[in-house]
Design a protein around this motif. Sequence first.
Motif, PDB file in Angstrom:
ATOM      1  N   SER A 106      31.938  -9.825  41.650  1.00 31.07           N
ATOM      2  CA  SER A 106      32.219  -8.402  41.523  1.00 31.07           C
ATOM      3  C   SER A 106      31.290  -7.728  40.522  1.00 31.07           C
ATOM      4  O   SER A 106      30.685  -6.687  40.812  1.00 31.07           O
ATOM      5  CB  SER A 106      33.679  -8.197  41.100  1.00 31.07           C
ATOM      6  N   LEU A 107      31.162  -8.312  39.327  1.00 34.99           N
ATOM      7  CA  LEU A 107      30.341  -7.689  38.302  1.00 34.99           C
ATOM      8  C   LEU A 107      28.855  -7.758  38.647  1.00 34.99           C
ATOM      9  O   LEU A 107      28.091  -6.863  38.269  1.00 34.99           O
ATOM     10  CB  LEU A 107      30.603  -8.342  36.946  1.00 34.99           C
ATOM     11  N   SER A 108      28.439  -8.793  39.360  1.00 35.78           N
ATOM     12  CA  SER A 108      27.037  -8.857  39.781  1.00 35.78           C
ATOM     13  C   SER A 108      26.705  -7.730  40.744  1.00 35.78           C
ATOM     14  O   SER A 108      25.557  -7.263  40.804  1.00 35.78           O
ATOM     15  CB  SER A 108      26.737 -10.208  40.444  1.00 35.78           C
ATOM     16  N   ALA A 109      27.705  -7.292  41.505  1.00 39.58           N
ATOM     17  CA  ALA A 109      27.497  -6.196  42.446  1.00 39.58           C
ATOM     18  C   ALA A 109      27.590  -4.831  41.773  1.00 39.58           C
ATOM     19  O   ALA A 109      26.786  -3.937  42.027  1.00 39.58           O
ATOM     20  CB  ALA A 109      28.517  -6.290  43.583  1.00 39.58           C
ATOM     21  N   SER A 110      28.582  -4.647  40.881  1.00 37.31           N
ATOM     22  CA  SER A 110      28.805  -3.334  40.268  1.00 37.31           C
ATOM     23  C   SER A 110      28.065  -3.156  38.950  1.00 37.31           C
ATOM     24  O   SER A 110      27.765  -2.031  38.548  1.00 37.31           O
ATOM     25  CB  SER A 110      30.301  -3.116  40.036  1.00 37.31           C
ATOM     26  N   HIS A 111      27.786  -4.260  38.259  1.00 32.38           N
ATOM     27  CA  HIS A 111      27.117  -4.223  36.963  1.00 32.38           C
ATOM     28  C   HIS A 111      26.017  -5.288  36.932  1.00 32.38           C
ATOM     29  O   HIS A 111      25.925  -6.099  36.005  1.00 32.38           O
ATOM     30  CB  HIS A 111      28.113  -4.461  35.828  1.00 32.38           C
ATOM     31  N   GLY A 112      25.203  -5.305  37.974  1.00 31.19           N
ATOM     32  CA  GLY A 112      24.149  -6.309  38.081  1.00 31.19           C
ATOM     33  C   GLY A 112      22.779  -5.715  37.863  1.00 31.19           C
ATOM     34  O   GLY A 112      22.613  -4.690  37.196  1.00 31.19           O
ATOM     35  N   LEU A 113      21.781  -6.366  38.413  1.00 29.73           N
ATOM     36  CA  LEU A 113      20.413  -5.879  38.359  1.00 29.73           C
ATOM     37  C   LEU A 113      19.960  -5.488  39.751  1.00 29.73           C
ATOM     38  O   LEU A 113      20.378  -6.084  40.755  1.00 29.73           O
ATOM     39  CB  LEU A 113      19.464  -6.943  37.811  1.00 29.73           C
ATOM     40  N   ALA A 114      19.098  -4.490  39.826  1.00 27.76           N
ATOM     41  CA  ALA A 114      18.461  -4.157  41.098  1.00 27.76           C
ATOM     42  C   ALA A 114      17.459  -5.258  41.435  1.00 27.76           C
ATOM     43  O   ALA A 114      16.968  -5.967  40.556  1.00 27.76           O
ATOM     44  CB  ALA A 114      17.750  -2.817  40.983  1.00 27.76           C
ATOM     45  N   PRO A 115      17.133  -5.423  42.708  1.00 30.42           N
ATOM     46  CA  PRO A 115      16.162  -6.465  43.074  1.00 30.42           C
ATOM     47  C   PRO A 115      14.849  -6.349  42.311  1.00 30.42           C
ATOM     48  O   PRO A 115      14.273  -7.358  41.892  1.00 30.42           O
ATOM     49  CB  PRO A 115      15.951  -6.237  44.578  1.00 30.42           C
ATOM     50  N   GLU A 116      14.373  -5.113  42.094  1.00 30.34           N
ATOM     51  CA  GLU A 116      13.108  -4.925  41.380  1.00 30.34           C
ATOM     52  C   GLU A 116      13.228  -5.324  39.917  1.00 30.34           C
ATOM     53  O   GLU A 116      12.227  -5.692  39.290  1.00 30.34           O
ATOM     54  CB  GLU A 116      12.661  -3.459  41.482  1.00 30.34           C
ATOM     55  N   GLU A 117      14.429  -5.225  39.347  1.00 29.59           N
ATOM     56  CA  GLU A 117      14.637  -5.629  37.964  1.00 29.59           C
ATOM     57  C   GLU A 117      14.768  -7.136  37.826  1.00 29.59           C
ATOM     58  O   GLU A 117      14.354  -7.721  36.816  1.00 29.59           O
ATOM     59  CB  GLU A 117      15.900  -4.951  37.415  1.00 29.59           C
ATOM     60  N   ALA A 118      15.361  -7.764  38.835  1.00 33.65           N
ATOM     61  CA  ALA A 118      15.616  -9.202  38.764  1.00 33.65           C
ATOM     62  C   ALA A 118      14.381 -10.036  39.078  1.00 33.65           C
ATOM     63  O   ALA A 118      14.208 -11.129  38.525  1.00 33.65           O
ATOM     64  CB  ALA A 118      16.743  -9.578  39.729  1.00 33.65           C
ATOM     65  N   ARG A 119      13.521  -9.528  39.938  1.00 31.03           N
ATOM     66  CA  ARG A 119      12.403 -10.358  40.410  1.00 31.03           C
ATOM     67  C   ARG A 119      11.497 -10.853  39.287  1.00 31.03           C
ATOM     68  O   ARG A 119      11.095 -12.026  39.278  1.00 31.03           O
ATOM     69  CB  ARG A 119      11.584  -9.589  41.442  1.00 31.03           C
ATOM     70  N   PRO A 120      11.119 -10.013  38.290  1.00 28.76           N
ATOM     71  CA  PRO A 120      10.221 -10.516  37.245  1.00 28.76           C
ATOM     72  C   PRO A 120      10.809 -11.628  36.385  1.00 28.76           C
ATOM     73  O   PRO A 120      10.047 -12.336  35.709  1.00 28.76           O
ATOM     74  CB  PRO A 120       9.946  -9.258  36.396  1.00 28.76           C
ATOM     75  N   VAL A 121      12.129 -11.777  36.377  1.00 26.73           N
ATOM     76  CA  VAL A 121      12.747 -12.816  35.545  1.00 26.73           C
ATOM     77  C   VAL A 121      13.428 -13.890  36.392  1.00 26.73           C
ATOM     78  O   VAL A 121      14.251 -14.661  35.891  1.00 26.73           O
ATOM     79  CB  VAL A 121      13.758 -12.202  34.544  1.00 26.73           C
ATOM     80  N   MET A 122      13.054 -13.985  37.658  1.00 25.02           N
ATOM     81  CA  MET A 122      13.647 -15.010  38.512  1.00 25.02           C
ATOM     82  C   MET A 122      13.307 -16.418  38.037  1.00 25.02           C
ATOM     83  O   MET A 122      14.006 -17.378  38.366  1.00 25.02           O
ATOM     84  CB  MET A 122      13.189 -14.830  39.959  1.00 25.02           C
ATOM     85  N   TYR A 123      12.256 -16.566  37.262  1.00 24.98           N
ATOM     86  CA  TYR A 123      11.917 -17.901  36.764  1.00 24.98           C
ATOM     87  C   TYR A 123      13.005 -18.469  35.868  1.00 24.98           C
ATOM     88  O   TYR A 123      13.068 -19.669  35.639  1.00 24.98           O
ATOM     89  CB  TYR A 123      10.564 -17.899  36.060  1.00 24.98           C
ATOM     90  N   LEU A 124      13.897 -17.617  35.350  1.00 25.25           N
ATOM     91  CA  LEU A 124      14.999 -18.127  34.529  1.00 25.25           C
ATOM     92  C   LEU A 124      16.019 -18.864  35.381  1.00 25.25           C
ATOM     93  O   LEU A 124      16.284 -20.043  35.136  1.00 25.25           O
ATOM     94  CB  LEU A 124      15.640 -16.977  33.753  1.00 25.25           C
ATOM     95  N   PRO A 125      16.622 -18.237  36.416  1.00 23.93           N
ATOM     96  CA  PRO A 125      17.546 -19.015  37.254  1.00 23.93           C
ATOM     97  C   PRO A 125      16.857 -20.085  38.090  1.00 23.93           C
ATOM     98  O   PRO A 125      17.498 -21.042  38.518  1.00 23.93           O
ATOM     99  CB  PRO A 125      18.207 -17.954  38.148  1.00 23.93           C
ATOM    100  N   GLU A 126      15.549 -19.943  38.320  1.00 25.05           N
ATOM    101  CA  GLU A 126      14.812 -20.968  39.069  1.00 25.05           C
ATOM    102  C   GLU A 126      14.463 -22.180  38.216  1.00 25.05           C
ATOM    103  O   GLU A 126      13.927 -23.157  38.727  1.00 25.05           O
ATOM    104  CB  GLU A 126      13.519 -20.365  39.633  1.00 25.05           C
ATOM    105  N   LYS A 127      14.748 -22.116  36.932  1.00 28.43           N
ATOM    106  CA  LYS A 127      14.519 -23.227  35.993  1.00 28.43           C
ATOM    107  C   LYS A 127      13.060 -23.666  35.963  1.00 28.43           C
ATOM    108  O   LYS A 127      12.739 -24.850  35.978  1.00 28.43           O
ATOM    109  CB  LYS A 127      15.401 -24.432  36.363  1.00 28.43           C
TER     110      LYS A 127
END
Length: 580
Positions: A106-127
């Motif tokens: 729920s919070l990822s949808a309502s209080h998350g990041l836009a795709p453009e905001e998340a893409r530059p830091v995807m290396y964090l969840p990608e380990k």
Amino acid sequence: MKRVTVSKFGSKFGLLALFSTSILFAQADGGPDGATMKETATGIPVADALVKEKCGTCHAPDAKGNLSRISWVRTTPEGWAQAIKRMVRLNGLAITPAESRAIVKSLSASHGLAPEEARPVMYLPEKRMLDESNIPNETMRGACAACHSYAQPLSWRRSKLEWKQLQDLHVALYSQADAQYRRPAEDSEQPTGRDPKDKLTRGEYALTYMPKVAPLHTPEWAAWSARQRNPRLTGEWLVVASAPGQGKFIGQFSVTPGKSGDEFVTSSTLRSLTNGGTISRTGTGIVYAGYSWRGSSKGGVAAAKPDDLSSAAREAMWFAPDQQSAQGRWYWGDYQEFGLDVKLIRATAAPAVLAVTPGPVKAGSKGVQLRILGHNLPLSPAAADLDLGAGVTVTKIVSAGPQELVVTADIAPTAASGQRDISVAGAVLERAFPVYGKIDYIKVTPETGLSRLGGVKFPKGYQQFEATGFENGLDGKANTPDDIAIGAVDATWSMQEFLSVYYDDDTKYVGALSPTAFFTPATEGPNPQRRFGRNNYGEVWVVATAKTEKDKFGKPLSARSYLVVTVPAYQKWDQPEVSQ
């Protein structure tokens, strides 16, 4: 170089942390009167009943539907999962795994990041383990990236007050944070009118910098809040993947519905372009905020070695907003050191080109046979239907099928070096293969490696190396941005002493490097055979010597990488636990 992880703190600090933060949050920004700080930014209301039930007891609601603190932050699924864990540890939140998962959704949808905001830091969840190039200066490195990756704060969006409260929380929980924040800012001029003796600190600089680069409200989030829709990923996808030391793969990725509209069941088959072997995997996945895939999968047979591609893996992928493509990493290993870099393309009736083998072709070559691998390729193409780029002429169609075209081609002696796009029946693959004149130098990757001792009480941390050939670009200089990556180079591998300590003989004790550049560390613990009986840690050079490529003096090309072999990670981390 940092492994992208987030440290956890013990529950014994809970009472101290709560007491300290209650004082810090009640004070103004250094104001002598101790007036209560007030939030001035517009909050993002919370509408989910479960979030209100579980979080509303401590996070007070207001008349606009906001919950204190929560309505003034946005973050990734991992960020919300970490926040819930912190509430459990420090504040005694009672919550079931199912409730926790629902709240993260729920919070990822309502209080998350836009795709453009998340893409530059995807290396964090990608380990991914990498040298971060996005740290703007030494001040921010010291303020935010001295203890964890810089992607950690960049994975959040906060109001100005929330950035201040985060800094206060760090001071309350981590003794070293206060010292870091109080150091003088290295990269900023003194504010006008400020006493020169009162130096601007790292903490003060960070509190002016982060609200600018990661504010609560952004145009990207406003647009995505309106555009966000349910993920419709069911169907067939085409896969292009690669693994360090194991080459490139293509295959299929099938997605079927799961338990809910944002959960899916998967099966995939990958075929090696190196040896033709296949790997089959099955798994599940959840999509957060309409684009952010977190999943798990495993092969049909038990893994026989640490880097086995059948190993049980976590999956972190970023789906494009149009839901037609995705990219990410499927990773495994006790230190997440193994993984497949993955790209997905939705399979349609239209043709698609996935790869070209064998890859690099030399200018002036005649009758080069190329295999064009793809999906729904034309069955009876003419040479004129194929465009392999400037200076490359198709001379013959050897065979044609829906998944593979085999052609011969001539490469002009004057063909410019560089990557070629290819086009087949309207399908285009960008940067499909390079044309080159010669290999000027080679590079070993990673340029800085990390391995961890283990095998007795702790797991080993491995490292795979690769040697890649490069041609100097138009400037004729090596290691500049216009250089052309040619591809893997066949090399002989060895280790050399890194002279940081005399007479420590690290190459003898740190571990073994295989002929395929796979490094296996030695065991942990004191070694009576070493000087002073110390552990098997150390520093070495990993050296690649090309078997056929030579420099202008006729000597084999060589390159090296710096490898640190260190002790086990004695403390476990949060991030693997909160990955879906």
